[in-house]
Design a protein around this motif. Sequence first.
Motif, mmCIF file in Angstrom:
data_model
loop_
_atom_site.group_PDB
_atom_site.id
_atom_site.type_symbol
_atom_site.label_atom_id
_atom_site.label_comp_id
_atom_site.label_asym_id
_atom_site.label_seq_id
_atom_site.Cartn_x
_atom_site.Cartn_y
_atom_site.Cartn_z
ATOM 1 N N ARG A 36 44.716 40.110 39.584
ATOM 2 C CA ARG A 36 45.644 41.193 39.241
ATOM 3 C C ARG A 36 47.054 40.649 39.131
ATOM 4 O O ARG A 36 47.390 39.591 39.677
ATOM 5 C CB ARG A 36 45.561 42.320 40.259
ATOM 6 N N CYS A 37 47.867 41.397 38.428
ATOM 7 C CA CYS A 37 49.289 41.059 38.291
ATOM 8 C C CYS A 37 49.992 41.366 39.626
ATOM 9 O O CYS A 37 49.533 42.222 40.381
ATOM 10 C CB CYS A 37 49.951 41.912 37.213
ATOM 11 N N PRO A 38 51.128 40.710 39.881
ATOM 12 C CA PRO A 38 51.890 41.026 41.100
ATOM 13 C C PRO A 38 52.324 42.496 41.151
ATOM 14 O O PRO A 38 52.505 43.049 42.231
ATOM 15 C CB PRO A 38 53.095 40.095 41.030
ATOM 16 N N CYS A 39 52.455 43.146 39.995
ATOM 17 C CA CYS A 39 52.861 44.555 39.981
ATOM 18 C C CYS A 39 51.744 45.482 40.476
ATOM 19 O O CYS A 39 51.973 46.662 40.717
ATOM 20 C CB CYS A 39 53.313 44.972 38.587
ATOM 21 N N LYS A 40 50.535 44.939 40.627
ATOM 22 C CA LYS A 40 49.355 45.667 41.109
ATOM 23 C C LYS A 40 48.937 46.818 40.188
ATOM 24 O O LYS A 40 48.237 47.726 40.591
ATOM 25 C CB LYS A 40 49.558 46.182 42.535
ATOM 26 N N MET A 41 49.369 46.775 38.949
ATOM 27 C CA MET A 41 49.010 47.824 37.991
ATOM 28 C C MET A 41 47.956 47.354 36.987
ATOM 29 O O MET A 41 47.344 48.172 36.320
ATOM 30 C CB MET A 41 50.265 48.295 37.228
ATOM 31 N N HIS A 42 47.780 46.046 36.847
ATOM 32 C CA HIS A 42 46.857 45.511 35.857
ATOM 33 C C HIS A 42 45.888 44.530 36.512
ATOM 34 O O HIS A 42 46.313 43.663 37.284
ATOM 35 C CB HIS A 42 47.624 44.806 34.731
ATOM 36 N N TYR A 43 44.611 44.680 36.166
ATOM 37 C CA TYR A 43 43.575 43.815 36.712
ATOM 38 C C TYR A 43 42.889 43.069 35.563
ATOM 39 O O TYR A 43 42.812 43.565 34.444
ATOM 40 C CB TYR A 43 42.530 44.639 37.475
ATOM 41 N N ALA A 44 42.399 41.895 35.868
ATOM 42 C CA ALA A 44 41.682 41.100 34.866
ATOM 43 C C ALA A 44 40.401 40.565 35.507
ATOM 44 O O ALA A 44 40.366 40.272 36.704
ATOM 45 C CB ALA A 44 42.552 39.951 34.381
ATOM 46 N N ARG A 45 39.378 40.450 34.700
ATOM 47 C CA ARG A 45 38.097 39.938 35.186
ATOM 48 C C ARG A 45 37.610 38.883 34.198
ATOM 49 O O ARG A 45 37.685 39.070 32.984
ATOM 50 C CB ARG A 45 37.090 41.085 35.279
ATOM 51 N N GLY A 46 37.090 37.794 34.727
ATOM 52 C CA GLY A 46 36.558 36.730 33.871
ATOM 53 C C GLY A 46 35.286 37.200 33.157
ATOM 54 O O GLY A 46 34.702 38.222 33.516
ATOM 55 N N PRO A 47 34.855 36.454 32.162
ATOM 56 C CA PRO A 47 33.647 36.856 31.430
ATOM 57 C C PRO A 47 32.403 36.733 32.304
ATOM 58 O O PRO A 47 32.281 35.815 33.117
ATOM 59 C CB PRO A 47 33.593 35.874 30.256
ATOM 60 N N ALA A 48 31.510 37.671 32.151
ATOM 61 C CA ALA A 48 30.237 37.641 32.878
ATOM 62 C C ALA A 48 29.362 36.527 32.306
ATOM 63 O O ALA A 48 29.485 36.170 31.129
ATOM 64 C CB ALA A 48 29.523 38.981 32.738
ATOM 65 N N PRO A 49 28.485 35.948 33.122
ATOM 66 C CA PRO A 49 27.605 34.901 32.590
ATOM 67 C C PRO A 49 26.649 35.485 31.553
ATOM 68 O O PRO A 49 26.250 36.649 31.657
ATOM 69 C CB PRO A 49 26.841 34.417 33.823
ATOM 70 N N ARG A 50 26.305 34.688 30.572
ATOM 71 C CA ARG A 50 25.353 35.142 29.545
ATOM 72 C C ARG A 50 23.976 35.247 30.169
ATOM 73 O O ARG A 50 23.555 34.378 30.926
ATOM 74 C CB ARG A 50 25.331 34.167 28.383
ATOM 75 N N ARG A 51 23.281 36.308 29.861
ATOM 76 C CA ARG A 51 21.934 36.547 30.379
ATOM 77 C C ARG A 51 20.984 36.747 29.219
ATOM 78 O O ARG A 51 21.374 37.168 28.136
ATOM 79 C CB ARG A 51 21.889 37.806 31.255
ATOM 80 N N VAL A 52 19.721 36.482 29.475
ATOM 81 C CA VAL A 52 18.688 36.723 28.472
ATOM 82 C C VAL A 52 18.663 38.209 28.137
ATOM 83 O O VAL A 52 18.533 38.610 26.987
ATOM 84 C CB VAL A 52 17.308 36.265 28.998
ATOM 85 N N GLN A 53 18.798 39.025 29.174
ATOM 86 C CA GLN A 53 18.832 40.477 29.033
ATOM 87 C C GLN A 53 19.657 41.009 30.197
ATOM 88 O O GLN A 53 19.664 40.411 31.283
ATOM 89 C CB GLN A 53 17.414 41.037 29.078
ATOM 90 N N GLU A 54 20.332 42.118 30.017
ATOM 91 C CA GLU A 54 21.152 42.704 31.067
ATOM 92 C C GLU A 54 20.341 42.855 32.358
ATOM 93 O O GLU A 54 19.259 43.437 32.351
ATOM 94 C CB GLU A 54 21.663 44.079 30.613
ATOM 95 N N GLY A 55 20.849 42.283 33.432
ATOM 96 C CA GLY A 55 20.198 42.408 34.730
ATOM 97 C C GLY A 55 19.075 41.418 34.991
ATOM 98 O O GLY A 55 18.505 41.410 36.080
ATOM 99 N N CYS A 56 18.722 40.592 34.029
ATOM 100 C CA CYS A 56 17.626 39.622 34.209
ATOM 101 C C CYS A 56 18.123 38.463 35.063
ATOM 102 O O CYS A 56 19.156 37.869 34.779
ATOM 103 C CB CYS A 56 17.140 39.107 32.862
#
Length: 195
Positions: A36-56
């Motif tokens: 998150r930014c120091p202002c605590k108003m904006h959050y960022a998340r890295g990319p999720a790992p690639r999966r064969v299928q969602e939840g696999c």
Amino acid sequence: HCGDEVRPIGEGARSVEFEWVPGHVERRVHVVEVGRCPCKMHYARGPAPRRVQEGCLYGPAFLAKLAVDKCADGSPLYRVEKQLRRKSIPISRSTLNDNALLAGELLFPLWQCAHDLVRHDPYVADATSFRRQTRSERVFVWTFLSKLCTVYGFSNNVPSSNMPAVQTTPAPALLSALEHTGIIGAAFVGDAPSA
């Protein structure tokens, strides 16, 4: 976004994936950083790992190995389960079954492509019948050989009385007839022998 540098929050979100590396299964832990930014108003998340299928939880090489064990080597899933358990990898048979079905779904476009190739250049079509444990009538595994590939199919509703007529039908017409009787693709395996 305030323009300041995003700082990490905690240790990140962890997820696990099991992947086949020749000779063993590897447990991979993926960490997705959250910040998150120091202002605590904006959050960022890295990319999720690639999966064969969602939840696999299993990687593509694991699914490919399972498909080869099941289809090309003819190993029943209870035997695959035992082999993995001997290597201290406790994966239930129902999970293996779900993953074998997923591999079949993912590979269906490849099977369909091979099926279409055989439709245009077939030279051998053969049926092997057998009885299922839960049914008294016979079911059929079909083998179609062309110069390019070998395609297998499964049908449980081609009656045995129609077999001689079906077997003598030219292969393109046979494939068409089997589509109408409910043939389902099961596997696509390598190259056919040279004619």
